[in-house]
Motif scaffolding. Structure first.
Motif, mmCIF file in Angstrom:
data_model
loop_
_atom_site.group_PDB
_atom_site.id
_atom_site.type_symbol
_atom_site.label_atom_id
_atom_site.label_comp_id
_atom_site.label_asym_id
_atom_site.label_seq_id
_atom_site.Cartn_x
_atom_site.Cartn_y
_atom_site.Cartn_z
ATOM 1 N N GLU A 28 0.829 -1.212 0.000
ATOM 2 C CA GLU A 28 0.000 0.000 0.000
ATOM 3 C C GLU A 28 0.860 1.257 0.000
ATOM 4 O O GLU A 28 0.592 2.208 -0.740
ATOM 5 N N GLU A 29 1.905 1.250 0.814
ATOM 6 C CA GLU A 29 2.766 2.436 0.907
ATOM 7 C C GLU A 29 3.500 2.700 -0.405
ATOM 8 O O GLU A 29 3.472 3.814 -0.938
ATOM 9 N N LYS A 47 12.252 7.883 -1.677
ATOM 10 C CA LYS A 47 11.358 7.355 -0.648
ATOM 11 C C LYS A 47 11.377 5.829 -0.648
ATOM 12 O O LYS A 47 11.353 5.188 0.412
ATOM 13 N N THR A 48 11.430 5.241 -1.829
ATOM 14 C CA THR A 48 11.375 3.786 -1.951
ATOM 15 C C THR A 48 12.596 3.119 -1.343
ATOM 16 O O THR A 48 12.471 2.191 -0.524
ATOM 17 N N ILE A 49 13.773 3.564 -1.727
ATOM 18 C CA ILE A 49 14.980 2.894 -1.235
ATOM 19 C C ILE A 49 15.170 3.132 0.263
ATOM 20 O O ILE A 49 15.718 2.281 0.972
ATOM 21 N N LYS A 50 14.714 4.286 0.745
ATOM 22 C CA LYS A 50 14.773 4.555 2.191
ATOM 23 C C LYS A 50 13.867 3.588 2.945
ATOM 24 O O LYS A 50 14.281 3.003 3.962
ATOM 25 N N LEU A 51 12.662 3.386 2.439
ATOM 26 C CA LEU A 51 11.738 2.459 3.092
ATOM 27 C C LEU A 51 12.297 1.043 3.091
ATOM 28 O O LEU A 51 12.275 0.345 4.127
ATOM 29 N N ILE A 52 12.811 0.596 1.946
ATOM 30 C CA ILE A 52 13.322 -0.776 1.864
ATOM 31 C C ILE A 52 14.484 -0.976 2.828
ATOM 32 O O ILE A 52 14.538 -1.960 3.581
ATOM 33 N N THR A 305 15.628 -11.900 -5.667
ATOM 34 C CA THR A 305 15.556 -10.666 -6.448
ATOM 35 C C THR A 305 14.101 -10.244 -6.644
ATOM 36 O O THR A 305 13.207 -11.070 -6.796
ATOM 37 N N ALA A 306 13.904 -8.936 -6.641
ATOM 38 C CA ALA A 306 12.623 -8.327 -7.006
ATOM 39 C C ALA A 306 12.935 -6.881 -7.383
ATOM 40 O O ALA A 306 13.848 -6.271 -6.811
ATOM 41 N N HIS A 307 12.204 -6.325 -8.332
ATOM 42 C CA HIS A 307 12.480 -4.942 -8.730
ATOM 43 C C HIS A 307 11.540 -3.985 -8.008
ATOM 44 O O HIS A 307 10.343 -4.250 -7.873
ATOM 45 N N TRP A 308 12.110 -2.865 -7.552
ATOM 46 C CA TRP A 308 11.308 -1.882 -6.808
ATOM 47 C C TRP A 308 10.711 -0.805 -7.720
ATOM 48 O O TRP A 308 9.786 -0.094 -7.331
ATOM 49 N N ASP A 309 11.231 -0.647 -8.927
ATOM 50 C CA ASP A 309 10.846 0.482 -9.778
ATOM 51 C C ASP A 309 9.549 0.213 -10.517
ATOM 52 O O ASP A 309 9.111 -0.918 -10.685
ATOM 53 N N HIS A 310 8.936 1.318 -10.982
ATOM 54 C CA HIS A 310 7.844 1.228 -11.940
ATOM 55 C C HIS A 310 7.969 2.409 -12.907
ATOM 56 O O HIS A 310 9.059 2.968 -13.066
ATOM 57 N N LEU A 311 6.899 2.798 -13.551
ATOM 58 C CA LEU A 311 6.964 3.706 -14.702
ATOM 59 C C LEU A 311 6.853 5.184 -14.349
ATOM 60 O O LEU A 311 6.977 6.033 -15.235
ATOM 61 N N GLY A 312 6.585 5.495 -13.082
ATOM 62 C CA GLY A 312 6.416 6.903 -12.733
ATOM 63 C C GLY A 312 5.110 7.452 -13.278
ATOM 64 O O GLY A 312 4.059 6.821 -13.203
ATOM 65 N N ARG A 313 5.189 8.623 -13.856
ATOM 66 C CA ARG A 313 3.998 9.221 -14.476
ATOM 67 C C ARG A 313 3.906 8.755 -15.921
ATOM 68 O O ARG A 313 4.900 8.652 -16.616
#
Length: 537
Positions: A28-29, A47-52, A305-313
């Motif tokens: 959710e976050e 924000k993502t890498i800090k959370l992980i 392995t898992a990817h944290w990124d997505h497409l943004g806007r």
């Protein structure tokens, strides 16, 4: 048992309770609008890498790169701006096709502006040069400075079996868009346009338009991409039909001809023109790495392995929503890394070390995992094998799991052992023609020899069977995949996900507790690379 497979018994492993709260809260976050779609190089990445990293630390892991949680991944961002329509001249009529609904285009070259002017067009079939298969779609034609038009997938895509020049209906790497652009560049083409067709591409034009608009990310190179084509893009199949008709050709006939060995490229006697500006930025994106050090053989490694990124806007939905939140793809997989880290740490160190690797820029062509594999923190020769996680479906518990690349490696034995407890079965992917094996981060490790297994919850649902599972999968692909509506839903049923997570835990834990070194099966394309790395070559 496959030829050469170890007779070492599988370790007995019991999966502990895995946290559904971790899965739901992190998914959710990460997929909230505050993360803006998690594009590399944005505030969403920070924000993502800090959370992980914070959740890895709280789980009990130690930083995986010395005293750092991060590995820098040098990227360049290129966004096409002020794109002119694709103009086609020289045929029976002049034509113009709009950027977005009819064509998309980008550049791998770090140039402020790109111009393709009156470039001769050549149809090169599937754009494949595979000397080991006696196949060369570029044979006898010089495409230097020209625009090549290419079919997606492989020549034998339409067959029912897995037998054929290119694996029958199972896509090979030659069928991937990445390969087609790479080969066009090697041939000296100025531009490469892939004809989009929903079935062989495995997704609709909406996915192409959303994925190829906005910033595109590439690995930084010393030459700034000067050895690449000036422009790469896609055109709608209906656009290709009009271009071919203007050239006095029938697209359907030429597509049929391209499936036959010995196909010869066809000059279209038309010229293509398109221009655009490039907004260029350079950055160090980040892979996030946590480590649970092994207690008896800490210099042997198992990797998740898992990817944290997505497409943004991305292209807005009809309601104006322009954030591709990537809840299923792949906030769920990132959450799984944390939930698994918690479970393994709570169970205590295994004999071998376990790496938890959240990679960047998967959506841009597996760039983060490819960078790690080329610049490993832990030697690949000492990496026993691994498990990749990419998008957990929310269809509910299933009787099966689907293995992408089933039969390729001796890791299948571990998966089957993990499934036995719950009476589930491992099945080969039902749609190998979609090329999923070459579309996720395990491939970056596999091609350098590390045995990796990639599986997902199956479509044979306990409630509703295959018909229901296939319908839900189709609905996600058509309505949410790579679009603004891949959003967190508080009403999701997580029972199937948690059952799958138990399997992900057990496979890696068995690898961490055995002395076995699983390999690729005899005759597999990656076996030689593994044998060489294990021999110290």
């Amino acid at each position: 048992m496959s030829e050469g497979e170890s007779s070492i018994p599988l370790p007995e492993v019991s999966a502990p309770e895995l946290s559904v709260d971790t899965m739901t809260s992190i998914t959710e976050e990460l997929s909230s609008d505050a993360y803006e779609g998690r594009a590399p190089g944005t505030a969403g990445e920070e924000k993502t890498i800090k959370l992980i990293s914070e959740r890895f630390a709280a789980a009990g892991l130690e930083p995986g790169n010395g005293d750092s949680w991060y590995q820098d991944v040098p990227l360049v961002s290129i966004e096409a701006e002020k794109v002119t329509p694709l103009a086609i001249t020289g045929g029976s009529e002049d034509m113009s096709f709009a950027y977005g609904p009819e064509m998309v285009v980008t550049s791998y070259q770090e140039q402020d502006s790109i111009e393709i002017a009156d470039s001769e067009m050549v149809f090169v079939g599937y754009g494949i040069n595979a000397p080991e298969r006696g196949w060369n779609d570029y044979d006898g034609v010089d495409v230097k400075g020209k625009t090549v038009v290419i079919l997606v997938n492989d020549p034998d895509f339409g067959t029912e079996s897995l037998e054929g020049e290119f694996g029958g209906r199972a896509m090979t790497y030659y069928g991937r868009w990445t390969y087609k652009y790479e080969e066009a560049a090697r041939q000296g083409a100025a531009a490469a346009l892939i004809i989009h067709d929903t079935a062989p591409a495995a997704y609709g034009w909406n996915v192409v338009e959303s994925s190829w608009s906005g910033p595109q990310f590439y690995a930084q190179t010393a030459n700034g991409g000067s050895d690449q084509t000036k422009a790469n893009g896609w055109i709608q199949k209906s656009v290709a039909e009009k271009i071919f008709a203007s050239a006095g050709q029938d697209l359907a006939e030429q597509m049929a001809a391209a499936r036959e060995k010995g196909f010869k490229a066809v000059p279209l006697n038309t010229k293509a023109s398109v221009s655009f500006d490039n907004a260029i930025g350079k950055m160090d994106s980040k892979n996030v790495i946590g480590l649970l050090k092994g207690k008896t053989r800490p210099d042997e490694y198992v990797v998740y392995t898992a990817h944290w990124d997505h497409l943004g806007r991305c292209k807005p939905a009809p309601d104006g929503d322009d954030i591709c939140n990537g809840a299923v793809d792949n906030a769920t997989g990132t959450a799984a890394l944390v939930a698994l880290a918690e479970a393994h740490a709570k169970a205590g160190a295994g004999d071998r070390s376990i790496i938890f690797l959240a990679v960047t820029a998967e959506e841009s062509g597996l760039l983060g995992s490819e960078y790690y594999a080329a610049n490993p923190i832990y030697p690949l020769s000492q990496t026993v094998g691994g498990v990749n996680m990419d998008a957990f479906g929310m269809a509910g518990p299933a009787k099966n799991v689907v293995v992408v690349g089933k039969g390729k490696s001796q890791l299948d034995r571990y998966l089957e052992g993990a499934l036995t407890v719950d009476g589930r079965v491992a099945e080969a992917e039902p749609t190998p023609e979609k090329g999923f094996y070459y579309r996720s981060d395990h491939f970056s490790f596999a091609k350098l020899g590390v045995p990796m297994i990639y599986f997902e919850g199956g479509e044979d649902l306990i409630e509703g069977g295959r018909e229901a599972g296939e319908a839900l999968s189709k609905d996600y692909t058509e309505n949410r995949y790579h679009g603004p509506k891949d959003e967190y839903d508080p009403n999701w049923n997580w029972d199937g996900v948690m059952g799958d997570l138990k399997v992900y835990y057990t496979v890696a834990r068995m690898l961490a507790m055995t002395e076995d070194w699983p390999n690729w099966n005899e005759g597999d394309e990656f076996r030689e690379a593994r044998d060489k790395s294990r021999a110290g070559n």
